[in-house]
Design an enzyme around this catalytic site. Structure first.
Site, PDB file in Angstrom:
ATOM      1  N   HIS A  95      43.340  -4.752  -9.918  1.00 37.40           N
ATOM      2  CA  HIS A  95      44.850  -5.337  -9.112  1.00 37.40           C
ATOM      3  C   HIS A  95      44.351  -6.503  -8.350  1.00 37.40           C
ATOM      4  CE1 HIS A  95      43.624  -1.720  -7.033  1.00 37.40           C
ATOM      5  NE2 HIS A  95      44.056  -2.117  -6.014  1.00 37.40           N
ATOM      6  N   ASP A  98      39.559  -4.297  -2.203  1.00 36.44           N
ATOM      7  CA  ASP A  98      38.256  -3.380  -2.456  1.00 36.44           C
ATOM      8  C   ASP A  98      38.008  -3.005  -4.047  1.00 36.44           C
ATOM      9  OD1 ASP A  98      40.973  -2.273  -2.298  1.00 36.44           O
ATOM     10  OD2 ASP A  98      40.124  -0.190  -2.564  1.00 36.44           O
ATOM     11  N   HIS A  99      39.045  -4.348  -4.676  1.00 34.65           N
ATOM     12  CA  HIS A  99      39.186  -4.223  -5.793  1.00 34.65           C
ATOM     13  C   HIS A  99      38.403  -4.997  -7.100  1.00 34.65           C
ATOM     14  CE1 HIS A  99      40.914  -0.232  -6.114  1.00 34.65           C
ATOM     15  NE2 HIS A  99      41.082  -0.098  -5.312  1.00 34.65           N
ATOM     16  N   ASP A 146      43.988   1.885  -8.766  1.00 32.04           N
ATOM     17  CA  ASP A 146      44.855   2.851  -7.965  1.00 32.04           C
ATOM     18  C   ASP A 146      46.004   3.201  -8.302  1.00 32.04           C
ATOM     19  OD1 ASP A 146      42.379   2.267  -6.222  1.00 32.04           O
ATOM     20  OD2 ASP A 146      43.480   1.067  -4.690  1.00 32.04           O
ATOM     21  N   HIS A 205      51.860   0.651  -7.044  1.00 28.14           N
ATOM     22  CA  HIS A 205      51.124   0.209  -6.290  1.00 28.14           C
ATOM     23  C   HIS A 205      51.118  -1.220  -6.135  1.00 28.14           C
ATOM     24  CE1 HIS A 205      47.409   0.875  -3.736  1.00 28.14           C
ATOM     25  NE2 HIS A 205      46.215  -0.383  -4.634  1.00 28.14           N
ATOM     26  N   HIS A 209      43.528  -6.480  -5.283  1.00 26.11           N
ATOM     27  CA  HIS A 209      43.307  -5.922  -3.874  1.00 26.11           C
ATOM     28  C   HIS A 209      42.007  -5.866  -3.344  1.00 26.11           C
ATOM     29  CE1 HIS A 209      47.370  -3.175  -2.386  1.00 26.11           C
ATOM     30  NE2 HIS A 209      47.769  -3.978  -2.470  1.00 26.11           N
ATOM     31  N   HIS A 266      39.431   5.658  -6.594  1.00 21.60           N
ATOM     32  CA  HIS A 266      38.267   6.190  -4.955  1.00 21.60           C
ATOM     33  C   HIS A 266      38.643   7.790  -4.856  1.00 21.60           C
ATOM     34  CE1 HIS A 266      39.710   2.955  -2.178  1.00 21.60           C
ATOM     35  NE2 HIS A 266      41.093   2.468  -3.539  1.00 21.60           N
TER      36      HIS A 266
HETATM   37 FE    FE Z   1      41.718   0.757  -3.246  1.00 22.65          FE
HETATM   38 ZN    ZN Z   2      44.895  -1.281  -4.425  1.00 26.62          ZN
END
Ligand code: FE
Ligand code: ZN
Length: 241
Positions: free
Chosen positions: A56, A60-61, A133, A114, A58, A171
């Site tokens: 996805h 942090d991805h 996530d 998410h 985001h 995570h």
């Molecule tokens: Fe994440």
């Molecule tokens: Zn995420």
């Protein structure tokens, strides 16, 4: 032959993963929480990065996409529903689609909740699924863009995978998820023993991930929710926990 999987702690609590197929020499990074850390580990292992599979959009991805594409010229695969938000995407994939990675088939499931476009990558030949996530050990992703009904359907797709499937979450949230889960399902002995194991692992600085579909079906209150309404109520309670 099963592929090799390297787990790479990144940022504060993310896991990056390298997926390496010995036979073909291909290596994929599952998401890119930290391009430099991922590249350094790949180099140490002598694996040349050839692909990125994004779950996805985001940061942090996908934050390391540009760096890794620049460094290795990788092919970036990501969800069609989110193609505009995946930096450098080359190949957009949709629900139910299968693509070839070396000698392996990778199955794509669209798992909105998410985010709208979130997808997961299931590799039956290596008995594993990379869930981003969507599903966490004892938890699930926050509903930033989707509805409880969507997340319920998404978790049902994961629950339908073979029980022994290794689940690679993005995570390390297990202890905080578990503390909440125990308020939902205090008498669940599988959850109690899962949590005592998780505490032991974390005290030793070890990851609690991967988990398995079976462990989650026994202990995770989100995947155990009977319907979308119940899932929504549990998710809302967790958001305020
Ligand atoms: Fe994440
Ligand atoms: Zn995420």
């Amino acid at each position: 032959m099963k592929m090799k999987i390297e787990q790479i702690p990144c940022l504060s609590d993310n896991y990056g993963y390298l997926l390496h197929d010995e036979e073909s020499g291909l290596t994929a990074s599952i998401d890119t929480p930290d391009g430099k850390v991922i590249a350094a580990r790949a180099d140490e292992l002598g694996w040349t990065l050839t692909h990125i599979f994004n779950t996805h959009h985001h940061f942090d991805h996908v934050g390391g996409n540009a760096y890794l594409k620049d460094k290795y010229g990788v092919t970036i695969i990501g969800p069609k529903a989110d193609a505009k938000r995946i930096p450098g995407i080359d190949q957009a994939v949709s629900d139910g689609e299968t693509f070839t990675f070396g000698n392996h088939q990778v199955h794509v499931f669209h798992t909105p909740g998410h985010t709208k476009g979130h997808c997961v990558y299931y590799i039956p030949g290596s008995n594993c699924v990379f869930v981003g996530d969507t599903l966490f050990a004892l938890g699930c992703g926050r509903l930033f863009e989707g509805t409880p009904a969507q997340m319920f359907e998404s978790l049902a797709k994961l629950a339908a995978l073979p029980d022994t499937t290794d689940v690679y979450c993005a995570h390390e949230y297990t202890l905080s998820n578990g503390a909440f889960a125990l308020t939902v399902d205090p008498d669940n002995v599988d959850l109690q023993s899962y949590m005592s194991e998780a505490r032991t692992l974390r005290n030793q600085g070890l990851p609690t991930v991967p988990t398995t579909i079976e462990r989650e079906k026994r202990a995770n209150p989100f995947i155990r929710a009977a319907n979308a309404k119940e899932l929504g109520e549990i998710r809302a309670a967790k958001d305020n926990f």
